[in-house]
Enzyme design. Structure first.
Site, PDB file in Angstrom:
ATOM      1  N   LYS A   1      12.762  24.267  16.532  1.00 40.49           N
ATOM      2  CA  LYS A   1      11.727  24.706  17.473  1.00 40.49           C
ATOM      3  C   LYS A   1      10.785  23.588  17.902  1.00 40.49           C
ATOM      4  O   LYS A   1      10.294  23.611  19.025  1.00 40.49           O
ATOM      5  CB  LYS A   1      10.977  25.926  16.955  1.00 40.49           C
ATOM      6  CG  LYS A   1      10.136  25.697  15.738  1.00 40.49           C
ATOM      7  CD  LYS A   1       9.477  27.006  15.329  1.00 40.49           C
ATOM      8  CE  LYS A   1       9.103  27.027  13.879  1.00 40.49           C
ATOM      9  NZ  LYS A   1       8.536  25.823  13.293  1.00 40.49           N
TER      10      LYS A   1
ATOM     11  N   ARG B   1       1.829  32.052  12.040  1.00 39.11           N
ATOM     12  CA  ARG B   1       2.841  32.135  11.002  1.00 39.11           C
ATOM     13  C   ARG B   1       2.809  33.467  10.281  1.00 39.11           C
ATOM     14  O   ARG B   1       3.606  33.684   9.376  1.00 39.11           O
ATOM     15  CB  ARG B   1       2.610  31.030   9.974  1.00 39.11           C
ATOM     16  CG  ARG B   1       3.559  29.866  10.123  1.00 39.11           C
ATOM     17  CD  ARG B   1       3.161  28.844   9.085  1.00 39.11           C
ATOM     18  NE  ARG B   1       4.256  28.043   8.649  1.00 39.11           N
ATOM     19  CZ  ARG B   1       4.682  26.946   9.264  1.00 39.11           C
ATOM     20  NH1 ARG B   1       4.141  26.559  10.392  1.00 39.11           N
ATOM     21  NH2 ARG B   1       5.658  26.239   8.769  1.00 39.11           N
TER      22      ARG B   1
ATOM     23  N   ARG C   1      17.559  16.614   5.591  1.00 42.19           N
ATOM     24  CA  ARG C   1      16.720  16.161   6.694  1.00 42.19           C
ATOM     25  C   ARG C   1      15.965  14.882   6.365  1.00 42.19           C
ATOM     26  O   ARG C   1      15.476  14.706   5.264  1.00 42.19           O
ATOM     27  CB  ARG C   1      15.726  17.273   7.046  1.00 42.19           C
ATOM     28  CG  ARG C   1      14.944  16.972   8.296  1.00 42.19           C
ATOM     29  CD  ARG C   1      14.418  18.227   8.897  1.00 42.19           C
ATOM     30  NE  ARG C   1      13.143  18.615   8.300  1.00 42.19           N
ATOM     31  CZ  ARG C   1      12.341  19.530   8.857  1.00 42.19           C
ATOM     32  NH1 ARG C   1      12.702  20.146   9.957  1.00 42.19           N
ATOM     33  NH2 ARG C   1      11.212  19.842   8.271  1.00 42.19           N
TER      34      ARG C   1
ATOM     35  N   ARG D   1      10.678  14.140   3.621  1.00 37.85           N
ATOM     36  CA  ARG D   1       9.376  14.796   3.463  1.00 37.85           C
ATOM     37  C   ARG D   1       9.287  15.480   2.109  1.00 37.85           C
ATOM     38  O   ARG D   1      10.240  16.080   1.643  1.00 37.85           O
ATOM     39  CB  ARG D   1       9.202  15.857   4.553  1.00 37.85           C
ATOM     40  CG  ARG D   1       8.136  15.486   5.554  1.00 37.85           C
ATOM     41  CD  ARG D   1       8.198  16.353   6.776  1.00 37.85           C
ATOM     42  NE  ARG D   1       7.946  17.761   6.489  1.00 37.85           N
ATOM     43  CZ  ARG D   1       7.946  18.705   7.439  1.00 37.85           C
ATOM     44  NH1 ARG D   1       8.190  18.379   8.689  1.00 37.85           N
ATOM     45  NH2 ARG D   1       7.709  19.949   7.136  1.00 37.85           N
TER      46      ARG D   1
ATOM     47  N   ARG E   1       9.236  27.644   1.167  1.00 37.09           N
ATOM     48  CA  ARG E   1       8.943  27.787   2.600  1.00 37.09           C
ATOM     49  C   ARG E   1       9.816  28.859   3.228  1.00 37.09           C
ATOM     50  O   ARG E   1       9.351  29.632   4.058  1.00 37.09           O
ATOM     51  CB  ARG E   1       9.134  26.449   3.315  1.00 37.09           C
ATOM     52  CG  ARG E   1       7.958  25.494   3.078  1.00 37.09           C
ATOM     53  CD  ARG E   1       8.372  24.048   3.209  1.00 37.09           C
ATOM     54  NE  ARG E   1       8.810  23.693   4.536  1.00 37.09           N
ATOM     55  CZ  ARG E   1       9.758  22.788   4.805  1.00 37.09           C
ATOM     56  NH1 ARG E   1      10.389  22.184   3.805  1.00 37.09           N
ATOM     57  NH2 ARG E   1      10.073  22.504   6.036  1.00 37.09           N
TER      58      ARG E   1
END
Ligand code: ADP
Ligand code: ZN
Length: 218
Positions: A14, A89, A128, A164, A175
């Site tokens: 996104k 959120r 990632r 990260r 998450r």
């Protein structure tokens, strides 16, 4: 005027689509996660307050998030339309957003929802790598989409790529769990309000963008 919210699980792309849309519609875009990471790096008081939440993969308290978003939306650059990535959120934040906008006679025009399975989200997040330059933050994946020139440097700006801290498996599960319980209900919330434009996230970046644009033409 286009006042858009991006919805989708972590890894749905996104942020990437938000930037492409912002360019297409000539509006500004913001990622709350990126804003928070900059504050943490700058070591401001706010940064020190939110750091533990972000590292764990927990939601930052609502009052802080709303203050940061309200400041951003008050800037002249966001007055001509905006795209929000990472906010709201949960339903409480969605209601706060409606209020914030109403205070200035604004409303939300569209919610873009990029659908992705949990398995694919997990796969994309665990490999990632992200460009460390906050103005870039281009995302790569060790197997699916590695950086071409040098696996440790960003193809776009040459900065170092990092893993990260919240892309490690413990924080990822956290998450994704929070996404399922808090954020996912927003899909129905916005569908009921007739704002949802839903696309399949399991396509290439260009195809997802094309699908989104088709939804805007409908
Ligand atoms: P992702 O969506 O991949 O988890 P983000 O960059 O959007 O990554 O967000 C990183 C972190 O920033 C979140 O895990 C959370 O701690 C914090 N954050 C971002 N947006 C919000 C928000 N709207 N409310 C609360 N916390 C947020
Ligand atoms: Zn970069």
């Amino acid at each position: 005027m286009r006042n858009i919210v991006m919805l989708g699980v972590q890894g749905s792309g996104k942020g990437t689509q938000a930037e492409m849309l912002a360019e297409k519609f000539s509006v500004s875009t913001v990622s709350t996660g990126r804003l928070f990471r900059s504050r943490i790096e700058e070591g401001t008081e706010l940064g020190r307050e939110i750091a533990p939440y972000v590292e764990r993969g927990d939601l930052v308290p609502k009052d802080i998030v709303c203050r940061v978003v309200a400041d951003w939306m008050d800037a002249p650059s966001a007055r001509k339309g905006f795209i929000l990535d990472g906010f709201p959120r949960n339903v409480a934040q969605a209601e706060a957003l409606t209020e914030m906008l109403a205070e200035n006679g604004r409303t939300l025009s569209d919610v873009v929802y990029i659908r992705l399975s949990d398995e694919e989200a997990m796969r994309r997040l665990s490999g990632r790598r992200v460009c460390a330059n906050r103005d870039c933050e281009t995302k790569f994946h060790v197997d699916l989409h590695p950086s071409k020139r040098d696996p440790n440097r960003c193809d776009r700006c040459g900065s170092e790529l990092v893993h990260r801290s919240d892309d490690r498996s413990e924080a990822i599960s956290r998450r994704l769990a929070i996404y399922g319980s808090e954020t996912k209900p927003l899909v129905e919330y916005y569908r009921e309000r007739g704002l949802l434009r839903e696309v399949d996230g399991e396509q290439s970046i260009a195809e997802v963008f094309k699908s989104i644009m088709e939804k805007f033409r409908e």
